[in-house]
Design an enzyme around this catalytic site. Structure first.
Site, PDB file in Angstrom:
ATOM      1  N   HIS A   1       0.852  -1.179   0.000  1.00 47.35           N
ATOM      2  CA  HIS A   1       0.000   0.000   0.000  1.00 47.35           C
ATOM      3  C   HIS A   1       0.882   1.221   0.000  1.00 47.35           C
ATOM      4  CE1 HIS A   1      -3.118   2.827   1.083  1.00 47.35           C
ATOM      5  NE2 HIS A   1      -3.969   1.908   0.666  1.00 47.35           N
TER       6      HIS A   1
ATOM      7  N   ASP B   1      -8.103  -5.088  -0.105  1.00 51.20           N
ATOM      8  CA  ASP B   1      -8.616  -5.851  -1.252  1.00 51.20           C
ATOM      9  C   ASP B   1      -8.209  -7.302  -1.248  1.00 51.20           C
ATOM     10  OD1 ASP B   1     -10.044  -3.829  -2.406  1.00 51.20           O
ATOM     11  OD2 ASP B   1      -8.231  -2.935  -3.223  1.00 51.20           O
TER      12      ASP B   1
HETATM   13  N1  ACO Z   1       4.286  -7.737  -4.939  1.00 53.04           N
HETATM   14  C1  ACO Z   1       5.642  -7.785  -5.059  1.00 53.04           C
HETATM   15  N2  ACO Z   1       6.443  -6.710  -4.872  1.00 53.04           N
HETATM   16  C2  ACO Z   1       5.864  -5.551  -4.546  1.00 53.04           C
HETATM   17  C3  ACO Z   1       4.469  -5.425  -4.387  1.00 53.04           C
HETATM   18  C4  ACO Z   1       3.672  -6.572  -4.600  1.00 53.04           C
HETATM   19  N3  ACO Z   1       2.348  -6.524  -4.465  1.00 53.04           N
HETATM   20  N4  ACO Z   1       4.158  -4.157  -4.053  1.00 53.04           N
HETATM   21  C5  ACO Z   1       5.317  -3.492  -3.999  1.00 53.04           C
HETATM   22  N5  ACO Z   1       6.367  -4.339  -4.287  1.00 53.04           N
HETATM   23  C6  ACO Z   1       7.790  -3.991  -4.273  1.00 53.04           C
HETATM   24  C7  ACO Z   1       8.189  -3.185  -5.506  1.00 53.04           C
HETATM   25  O1  ACO Z   1       8.616  -4.026  -6.552  1.00 53.04           O
HETATM   26  C8  ACO Z   1       9.302  -2.341  -4.938  1.00 53.04           C
HETATM   27  O2  ACO Z   1      10.452  -3.157  -4.814  1.00 53.04           O
HETATM   28  P1  ACO Z   1      11.937  -2.509  -4.990  1.00 53.04           P
HETATM   29  O3  ACO Z   1      12.055  -1.517  -3.872  1.00 53.04           O
HETATM   30  O4  ACO Z   1      12.841  -3.683  -4.880  1.00 53.04           O
HETATM   31  O5  ACO Z   1      11.941  -1.867  -6.353  1.00 53.04           O
HETATM   32  C9  ACO Z   1       8.843  -2.022  -3.505  1.00 53.04           C
HETATM   33  O6  ACO Z   1       8.007  -3.131  -3.146  1.00 53.04           O
HETATM   34  C10 ACO Z   1       8.057  -0.726  -3.372  1.00 53.04           C
HETATM   35  O7  ACO Z   1       6.973  -0.749  -4.306  1.00 53.04           O
HETATM   36  P2  ACO Z   1       6.339   0.534  -4.997  1.00 53.04           P
HETATM   37  O8  ACO Z   1       5.600   0.114  -6.223  1.00 53.04           O
HETATM   38  O9  ACO Z   1       7.403   1.576  -5.169  1.00 53.04           O
HETATM   39  O10 ACO Z   1       5.356   1.029  -3.893  1.00 53.04           O
HETATM   40  P3  ACO Z   1       4.200   2.069  -4.089  1.00 53.04           P
HETATM   41  O11 ACO Z   1       3.921   2.656  -2.764  1.00 53.04           O
HETATM   42  O12 ACO Z   1       4.493   3.004  -5.215  1.00 53.04           O
HETATM   43  O13 ACO Z   1       2.962   1.167  -4.596  1.00 53.04           O
HETATM   44  C11 ACO Z   1       1.123  -0.303  -4.617  1.00 53.04           C
HETATM   45  C12 ACO Z   1       1.954   0.697  -3.794  1.00 53.04           C
HETATM   46  C13 ACO Z   1       0.755   0.306  -6.005  1.00 53.04           C
HETATM   47  C14 ACO Z   1      -0.176  -0.595  -3.879  1.00 53.04           C
HETATM   48  C15 ACO Z   1       1.938  -1.603  -4.813  1.00 53.04           C
HETATM   49  O14 ACO Z   1       2.281  -2.152  -3.565  1.00 53.04           O
HETATM   50  C16 ACO Z   1       1.209  -2.648  -5.676  1.00 53.04           C
HETATM   51  O15 ACO Z   1       1.296  -2.608  -6.905  1.00 53.04           O
HETATM   52  N6  ACO Z   1       0.456  -3.591  -5.018  1.00 53.04           N
HETATM   53  C17 ACO Z   1      -0.315  -4.583  -5.742  1.00 53.04           C
HETATM   54  C18 ACO Z   1      -1.597  -3.965  -6.225  1.00 53.04           C
HETATM   55  C19 ACO Z   1      -2.591  -3.709  -5.112  1.00 53.04           C
HETATM   56  O16 ACO Z   1      -2.855  -4.560  -4.288  1.00 53.04           O
HETATM   57  N7  ACO Z   1      -3.197  -2.506  -5.120  1.00 53.04           N
HETATM   58  C20 ACO Z   1      -4.235  -2.133  -4.153  1.00 53.04           C
HETATM   59  C21 ACO Z   1      -3.817  -0.983  -3.330  1.00 53.04           C
HETATM   60  S1  ACO Z   1      -4.998  -0.691  -2.069  1.00 53.04           S
HETATM   61  C22 ACO Z   1      -6.236   0.177  -2.776  1.00 53.04           C
HETATM   62  O17 ACO Z   1      -6.115   0.840  -3.755  1.00 53.04           O
HETATM   63  C23 ACO Z   1      -7.488   0.083  -2.069  1.00 53.04           C
END
Ligand code: ACO
Length: 427
Positions: free
Chosen positions: A306, A363
Site C-alpha cells: 500500500h 482488497d
Molecule cells: N508484490 C511484489 N512486490 C511488490 C508489491 C507486490 N504486491 N508491491 C510493492 N512491491 C515492491 C516493488 O517491486 C518495490 O520493490 P523494490 O524496492 O525492490 O523496487 C517495492 O516493493 C516498493 O513498491 P512501490 O511500487 O514503489 O510502492 P508504491 O507505494 O508506489 O505502490 C502499490 C503501492 C501500487 C499498492 C503496490 O504495492 C502494488 O502494486 N500492489 C499490488 C496492487 C494492489 O494490491 N493494489 C491495491 C492498493 S490498495 C487500494 O487501492 C485500495
C-alpha cells in the site's frame, strides 16, 4: 519546534511557514516558492506532497490508524451503519435520529432513474466491463439532472448529493443485472439503504425478495470500510476534476475511471483472478511468491502493499475476520480462502516482503466475501465504488466549500529546445 523552514538556492535563503495538522503532521507551505525564487518542486506520484488541508479522514500508515471525522474505523465498522457513516463523512458529525430520518427520506425521494437511461445501458454489449458502464452512466446522469451542475448554494449542493446517493445504487444494480441477463428493477422505499441495494442487485424476477441478514450486514461493513481513504488516486481525481467546477456527477464519473485501475480499486478483481489462477495451477503458493520477488517477472502479489500503510492495513484486519464469519455462516468452504491464507502467512514471514513493508491490503480479502455473496468478479470494483461514493462526495464538497483553486500542477519540461519548422516535402 521551528515553525518555518528555509530553502537555500544559489546563495539566497527563502523562508517558508511550517503548518501543523490536528494530529501533529507537519508540512512546509511552499505556496510562495515559485513567486519568490522562480523554482518549483517536483514529486511524481505525490509521495511527499499534500494537495490540500482536509478535515475528513485521518490515517497513519506507520501505526495502521484509520479514522473518519475522528471516529476509528473499528468502531464505525462495528457500531454504525453505512448511511450513518455517509452522513458523518459528508457533513462532519454523526446524525441524530431526526437528521438520519430526513437524510434517508430525502434520498428515497430521488430514487428513480429516468427510463431513458435504460436505452444508454442497452447500447453496451454484455461483455462491457461494469466499471466503464458505471462511469458512463454516472456521466450520462448529468444530462437528465442538469441542475446538479449548479451548486452555488449549499441547498443546491445538498440536492445534488442526495440525488446521486439515491440513483447511484440503481445504476450499480442495473449494471450487474444487465450483465446477468436479469430485468432492470427498482428498489423498495420501505427498506434500509443497504438492504435496498441488496434487493435491487439480487431480486429474481419470479421470486419474492428474501432478506438475507448475513449478506446485508457483510455488505454494510464492506461499504463502510471502503467509504473514504483521504487523498488516494480516485479521490484526488474527483477533487481535481471538481476544482474546474465540472459538477459533482462528472467528477464522480472521473473518480470511477481512476478507481478502475488494478493498482487501485481494480486490485480486488485482480486478487481474485490471481487466487483462481494459483488454484488452477495446482495451488503452489511458493511458486507465485518466487514470481512476485523476481524483478524480471512483471507479476506482483495482488492485494499486497500500500502506498500509505507500511505496517498493516487496519481494514484488512476487520475484513479478514469478516470473511471467516461470512463464509462460516453461509456454510461455504472456499479453497480460494485457504490459498489466500497460505499466501498471507508466507509473505508475512518472507524477508522480501518484510523489508519492503508489504502487508495484505483491504482488497486481499474483500473479493472473497463478494464472491461468497454471489457477486460476479468484474463487479468487485463497482462495489468498491459504491462504498467510496460518500467519501468522494465529502471530499468534493469540502473542496468546493473551501473554494479551492483549480488543480493545475507544474512540470519540468525535458523535451526539444526551439527548432525551425521543416516543411513536409523536406522531411
Ligand atoms: N508484490 C511484489 N512486490 C511488490 C508489491 C507486490 N504486491 N508491491 C510493492 N512491491 C515492491 C516493488 O517491486 C518495490 O520493490 P523494490 O524496492 O525492490 O523496487 C517495492 O516493493 C516498493 O513498491 P512501490 O511500487 O514503489 O510502492 P508504491 O507505494 O508506489 O505502490 C502499490 C503501492 C501500487 C499498492 C503496490 O504495492 C502494488 O502494486 N500492489 C499490488 C496492487 C494492489 O494490491 N493494489 C491495491 C492498493 S490498495 C487500494 O487501492 C485500495
Amino acid at each position: 519546534m521551528s515553525n518555518s523552514a528555509t530553502i537555500e538556492f544559489e546563495g539566497k535563503k527563502y523562508e517558508f511557514p511550517v503548518i501543523k495538522g490536528t494530529e501533529n503532521e507537519l508540512a512546509i507551505d511552499i505556496k510562495a516558492l515559485r513567486g519568490t525564487s522562480g523554482i518549483v518542486t517536483i514529486d511524481p506520484g505525490y509521495k511527499n506532497t499534500g494537495s490540500c488541508e482536509s478535515a475528513i479522514t485521518f490515517l497513519d500508515g506507520e501505526k495502521g490508524i484509520l479514522r473518519y471525522r475522528g471516529y476509528s474505523i473499528e468502531d464505525l465498522a462495528e457500531k454504525a451503519d453505512f448511511l450513518e457513516v455517509a452522513y458523518l463523512l459528508i457533513f462532519g458529525e454523526l446524525p441524530n435520529k431526526e437528521q438520519l430520518a430526513k437524510f434517508d427520506q430525502d434520498i428515497k425521494a430521488e430514487s428513480h432513474v429516468d427510463e431513458e437511461m435504460k436505452k444508454i445501458l442497452d447500447g453496451f454489449p454484455k461483455s462491457a466491463h461494469p466499471m466503464g458502464v458505471l462511469s458512463s452512466l454516472t456521466s450520462a446522469l448529468v444530462a437528465f439532472n442538469p441542475s446538479s451542475v449548479d451548486v452555488s448554494s449549499e441547498e443546491a449542493m445538498y440536492n445534488s448529493i442526495v440525488r446521486i446517493l439515491a440513483k447511484f445504487p440503481v445504476l450499480v444494480a442495473w449494471t450487474m443485472r444487465k450483465k446477468m441477463g436479469l430485468p432492470l428493477d427498482y428498489g423498495d422505499d420501505s427498506l434500509g439503504y443497504v438492504e435496498n441495494i441488496h434487493k435491487m442487485m439480487f431480486k429474481r424476477p419470479n421470486k419474492e425478495y428474501q432478506k438475507d441478514k448475513i449478506a446485508i450486514d457483510a455488505l454494510d461493513k464492506l461499504l463502510i470500510l471502503h467509504a473514504d481513504h483521504e487523498q488516494n488516486c480516485s479521490t484526488s481525481t474527483v477533487r481535481i476534476v471538481g476544482s474546474s467546477h465540472a459538477g459533482l456527477f462528472a467528477s464522480l464519473s472521473a473518480g470511477i475511471s481512476a478507481l478502475w485501475g488494478p493498482l487501485h480499486g481494480g486490485a480486488n478483481q485482480a486478487v481474485l483472478e490471481m487466487l483462481r489462477a494459483i488454484e488452477e495451477d495446482g495451488g503452489d503458493t511458493k511458486k507465485y511468491m518466487a514470481k512476485a520477488k523476481d524483478k524480471s517477472d512483471p507479476f506482483r502479489l495482488m492485494g499486497f502493499g500500500h502506498r500509505v500503510y507500511k505496517n498493516f492495513d487496519p481494514r484488512a484486519r476487520i475484513i479478514k475476520k469478516s470473511a471467516d464469519e461470512v463464509l462460516g455462516a453461509l456454510g461455504i468452504e472456499d479453497p480460494i480462502l485457504e490459498i489466500a491464507k497460505g499466501l498471507e502467512k508466507e509473505a508475512l514471514e518472507d524477508q522480501y516482503f518484510v523489508d519492503r513493508k508489504l502487508y495484505p491490503n483491504v482488497d486481499f480479502y474483500s473479493g472473497i466475501i463478494y464472491r461468497a455473496l454471489g457477486i460476479p468478479v468484474d463487479m468487485f470494483t463497482v462495489m468498491f465504488a459504491l462504498g467510496r461514493l460518500p467519501g468522494w462526495i465529502a471530499q468534493w464538497r469540502e473542496m468546493r466549500l473551501r473554494k479551492e483553486p483549480i488543480g493545475r500542477p507544474r512540470q519540468i519540461y525535458i523535451g526539444e529546445n526551439y527548432r525551425d519548422f521543416v516543411a513536409l516535402k523536406k522531411r
